[in-house]
Write a protein that holds these residues in place. Structure first.
Motif, short mmCIF file in Angstrom:
data_model
loop_
_atom_site.label_atom_id
_atom_site.label_comp_id
_atom_site.label_asym_id
_atom_site.label_seq_id
_atom_site.Cartn_x
_atom_site.Cartn_y
_atom_site.Cartn_z
N TYR A 192 37.05 40.52 38.83
CA TYR A 192 36.54 40.52 40.20
C TYR A 192 35.52 41.64 40.41
O TYR A 192 35.65 42.44 41.32
CB TYR A 192 37.69 40.70 41.20
CG TYR A 192 38.89 39.84 40.91
CD1 TYR A 192 38.81 38.46 41.01
CD2 TYR A 192 40.11 40.39 40.51
CE1 TYR A 192 39.91 37.65 40.75
CE2 TYR A 192 41.21 39.59 40.23
CZ TYR A 192 41.10 38.23 40.36
OH TYR A 192 42.19 37.43 40.08
N LYS A 197 34.02 41.75 43.97
CA LYS A 197 34.94 41.75 45.10
C LYS A 197 34.84 43.11 45.81
O LYS A 197 34.82 44.16 45.16
CB LYS A 197 36.37 41.52 44.61
CG LYS A 197 37.42 41.54 45.71
CD LYS A 197 38.79 41.23 45.14
CE LYS A 197 39.86 41.32 46.22
NZ LYS A 197 41.20 40.99 45.70
N THR A 219 36.24 33.02 38.05
CA THR A 219 35.98 34.33 38.62
C THR A 219 34.55 34.35 39.11
O THR A 219 33.75 33.50 38.73
CB THR A 219 36.22 35.45 37.59
OG1 THR A 219 36.06 36.73 38.23
CG2 THR A 219 35.25 35.36 36.43
N VAL A 220 34.25 35.30 39.98
CA VAL A 220 32.89 35.46 40.49
C VAL A 220 32.32 36.75 39.92
O VAL A 220 32.73 37.84 40.31
CB VAL A 220 32.88 35.50 42.03
CG1 VAL A 220 31.48 35.83 42.55
CG2 VAL A 220 33.36 34.17 42.60
N LEU A 266 27.43 37.28 42.80
CA LEU A 266 27.33 36.46 44.01
C LEU A 266 26.02 35.68 44.09
O LEU A 266 26.00 34.54 44.57
CB LEU A 266 27.47 37.36 45.25
CG LEU A 266 28.84 38.00 45.50
CD1 LEU A 266 28.75 38.99 46.65
CD2 LEU A 266 29.89 36.95 45.78
N SER A 319 41.72 37.08 46.65
CA SER A 319 40.42 36.87 46.01
C SER A 319 39.71 35.65 46.55
O SER A 319 38.50 35.67 46.81
CB SER A 319 40.59 36.76 44.49
OG SER A 319 41.04 37.98 43.96
N TRP A 340 36.18 35.96 48.38
CA TRP A 340 35.00 35.24 47.88
C TRP A 340 34.41 34.35 48.96
O TRP A 340 33.19 34.26 49.10
CB TRP A 340 35.39 34.40 46.66
CG TRP A 340 35.67 35.21 45.44
CD1 TRP A 340 35.24 36.49 45.17
CD2 TRP A 340 36.42 34.81 44.30
NE1 TRP A 340 35.72 36.90 43.94
CE2 TRP A 340 36.44 35.90 43.39
CE3 TRP A 340 37.11 33.65 43.96
CZ2 TRP A 340 37.09 35.84 42.16
CZ3 TRP A 340 37.77 33.59 42.74
CH2 TRP A 340 37.76 34.67 41.85
N ASN A 350 40.83 29.89 42.12
CA ASN A 350 41.62 31.12 42.08
C ASN A 350 43.08 30.76 42.36
O ASN A 350 43.54 30.80 43.49
CB ASN A 350 41.12 32.14 43.09
CG ASN A 350 41.95 33.40 43.09
OD1 ASN A 350 42.56 33.78 44.07
ND2 ASN A 350 41.99 34.08 41.95
#
Length: 348
Positions: free
Chosen positions: A49, A52, A145-146, A149, A165, A169, A246
């Motif tokens: 993350y 995040k 997962t990110v 962005l 999460s 997101w 997620n």
């Protein structure tokens, strides 16, 4: 035999936030410290993350996971603990002298007076989307997962999940994505109340009691998803550019169960000293369970402090029960001078 192994005061298993801060504090207590991490670098689950935004660490304005991770890594190495990577500890042996041998799956052995388990939920494995054939989209637009962005700017995004999460997101992508749809199997979300309220009040389309039933694609890309209501069976089909899943982490804690540790629902049960039912084996962070446990990164720091202080007392019963605060800790005196934070004539 163990005589040829270097003996450590504290061996920390796990290099996530709990493990990193515990290593720092162990150095403050002047303990010979080793950190053993399964992955090739420190950071733990934060690697999943990096973008995040984390708001709830005391004294810090909101930071990204990547920023917090780098600061924790730097802090963890303040007192130069020995770092060991790419090893999963699977064996624990208590010796007649009260010390321990920790054995890795690859055969390496580590000799220590105490151990602090900071393994979170174990060796992390992302829970995958349980739809046949979903794996073929993982190289294109199915994400677990990110990492960045910006790759979602102007795109139609569906997020499956309802934890912190997933909610974070959704809030982060709402201003930049063409559309954001959150699909969650329950009515209530597991994220922080404020962030859930923010999501519900934004233009994010929230679908509760729903799940992704089908993925429709051409070649290696998902083009549409079918979202089905879990109770009524009604479904809609949405065009989509990206799907983010997620569903939490699945962890491997099988080794701990073989050691004789008292466990409860994937956590090591500890007492007020953060000590397990095996004397000399402590736990901190998400792995530890005790009454009124706070499962925040900030809480894991306190766990680590408590575990280290009691490991110190186990090694030296005459030691101070707690370490001096950093402003009065001799280990920082010369460091403060080197940083220009205190004059030679001043006392810390």
């Amino acid at each position: 035999m163990f005589e040829d192994l270097e003996l450590y005061d504290v061996t920390i298993i796990g290099g996530g936030p709990a493990g990193m801060y515990t290593a720092f504090y162990s150095g403050m207590r002047d303990l010979k410290t080793k950190v053993i991490e399964f992955n090739p670098e420190l950071g733990g689950r934060i690697h999943y993350y990096p973008e995040k935004i984390i708001w709830d660490v005391g004294g810090l304005t909101p930071v990204t996971g990547a920023q917090l991770m780098q600061q924790l890594i730097q802090q963890a190495q303040t007192f130069e603990p020995d770092l060991v990577f790419n090893q999963q500890i699977t064996g624990l042996e208590r010796l007649d002298n009260g010390n321990f041998i920790l054995t890795a799956a690859t055969g390496e052995r580590h000799y220590t007076k105490t151990a602090i388990l900071c393994m979170g939920y174990g060796v992390p494995k992302m829970a995958k989307l349980e739809i046949e054939g979903a794996d073929r989209y993982e190289v294109t637009n199915l994400h677990y997962t990110v990492q960045e962005l910006e790759i979602f700017r102007g795109r139609r995004v569906v997020i499956s999940g309802g934890g912190n999460s997933a909610v974070d997101w959704a809030n982060a992508l709402e201003p930049i994505a063409a559309s954001v749809t959150v699909v969650h199997r329950r009515e209530e979300f597991g994220g922080h109340e404020r962030h859930v309220a923010q999501m519900r009040q934004s233009r994010v389309d929230v679908c509760t009691l729903c799940g992704i039933a089908e993925l429709h694609g051409c070649g290696s890309c998902i083009e549409e998803v079918t979202i089905a209501h879990l109770e009524t069976g009604e479904s809609i089909r949405l065009p989509v550019d990206d799907v983010i899943v997620n569903h939490g982490m699945r962890a491997d804690l099988d080794a701990l169960k073989q050691w004789g540790l008292e466990m409860n629902e994937g956590h090591v049960v500890v007492d007020e000293k953060m000590e397990s039912n095996i004397p000399g084996i402590f736990a901190a962070g998400d792995l530890a369970q005790y009454p009124n446990k706070v499962r925040l990164i900030a809480g894991s720091f306190t766990d680590g402090i408590n575990a280290v202080n009691n490991a110190k007392l186990r090694i030296d019963p005459k030691a101070d029960k707690v370490g001096y605060v950093s402003s009065h800790n001799e280990r920082f005196k010369e460091r403060n001078k080197a940083l220009g934070l205190v004059g030679d004539e001043q006392k810390i």
